[in-house]
Design an enzyme around this catalytic site. Structure first.
Site, PDB file in Angstrom:
ATOM      1  N   PHE A 196      11.734 -11.654  21.387  1.00 45.62           N
ATOM      2  CA  PHE A 196      13.056 -11.437  20.800  1.00 45.62           C
ATOM      3  C   PHE A 196      13.954 -12.648  21.021  1.00 45.62           C
ATOM      4  O   PHE A 196      14.107 -13.129  22.148  1.00 45.62           O
ATOM      5  CB  PHE A 196      13.743 -10.232  21.453  1.00 45.62           C
ATOM      6  N   ASP A 197      14.571 -13.102  19.941  1.00 50.39           N
ATOM      7  CA  ASP A 197      15.689 -14.018  20.051  1.00 50.39           C
ATOM      8  C   ASP A 197      16.828 -13.241  20.717  1.00 50.39           C
ATOM      9  O   ASP A 197      16.817 -12.005  20.741  1.00 50.39           O
ATOM     10  CB  ASP A 197      16.083 -14.483  18.647  1.00 50.39           C
TER      11      ASP A 197
END
Length: 212
Positions: free
Chosen positions: A6-7
């Site tokens: 995940f960013d």
């Protein structure tokens, strides 16, 4: 698929106020006229080196580094908390974890700040690892960062997904042969994400779970 990267900014949290205010602070300290907040939204996602080079219209690394130092002067004490979780994020992460997926943070933001932000929102336990850049800019490129995570955690590109809101996330994923899910509730447009090769589009966090 068994792993999700995940960013952070624009994907899990909305850092608009913190990032833009710190950029304005840095520019003002350098005697530059700072753009209005809404004119700085493009700076959310890319490495600071890239953003300040454009804002200052310079390739002078000394000046760019000075701007970054000033930015962090405010960000480290105030800016990183001028931030909110997007709706549904904790619930989405818990569902993904309950389904047996490993989850990692993959952000261009320095990992020392990313850790403090996750601790602030009390979601650190929902990740197997937190990866970001170093303060000197090492691994601020998303492709290099993802490659580092794959090697460090012994992950297979064939079973790993990258979730992010900007072109840098899509480009980094494709450099490493990962499936890419682009989210449109952050700061990148669907057009930007599709142009750079995302495989799927999620318009809200819980939609990510449907694809997985």
């Amino acid at each position: 698929m068994d792993t999700v990267l995940f960013d952070l900014d624009g994907t899990l949290t909305d850092p608009k106020i913190g990032i833009t205010t710190c950029i304005q602070y840095a520019l003002n300290q350098l005697d530059y006229d700072a753009p209005e907040t809404d004119q700085l939204l493009w700076c959310i996602g890319p490495p600071l080196t890239v953003s300040f080079a454009k804002l200052l219209q310079t390739t002078d690394q000394i000046m760019i580094d000075r701007a970054i130092t000033l930015y962090r002067e405010r960000f480290a004490t105030v800016g990183l908390f001028e931030n909110v979780l997007y709706p549904q994020i904790p619930e989405t992460l818990k569902l993904i974890r309950a389904a047996g997926y490993q989850t990692y943070i993959a952000t261009s933001k320095p990992h020392v700040f990313a850790k403090r932000i996750l601790e602030h929102f009390e979601i650190t336990a929902l990740f197997d690892g937190i990866y970001g850049s170093e303060l000197d800019g090492t691994r601020s490129d998303k492709g290099e960062l993802i490659r580092h995570i794959l090697l460090a955690e012994n992950l297979s590109p064939d079973t790993t997904v990258m979730v992010g809101d900007r072109s840098h996330d899509a480009i980094g994923a494709k450099k490493n042969q990962l499936l890419a899910i682009g989210v449109t509730y952050g700061y990148g447009t669907e057009e930007e994400l599709r142009i750079h090769g995302v495989d799927l589009i999620a318009n809200y966090p819980m939609e990510i779970t449907k694809y997985l």
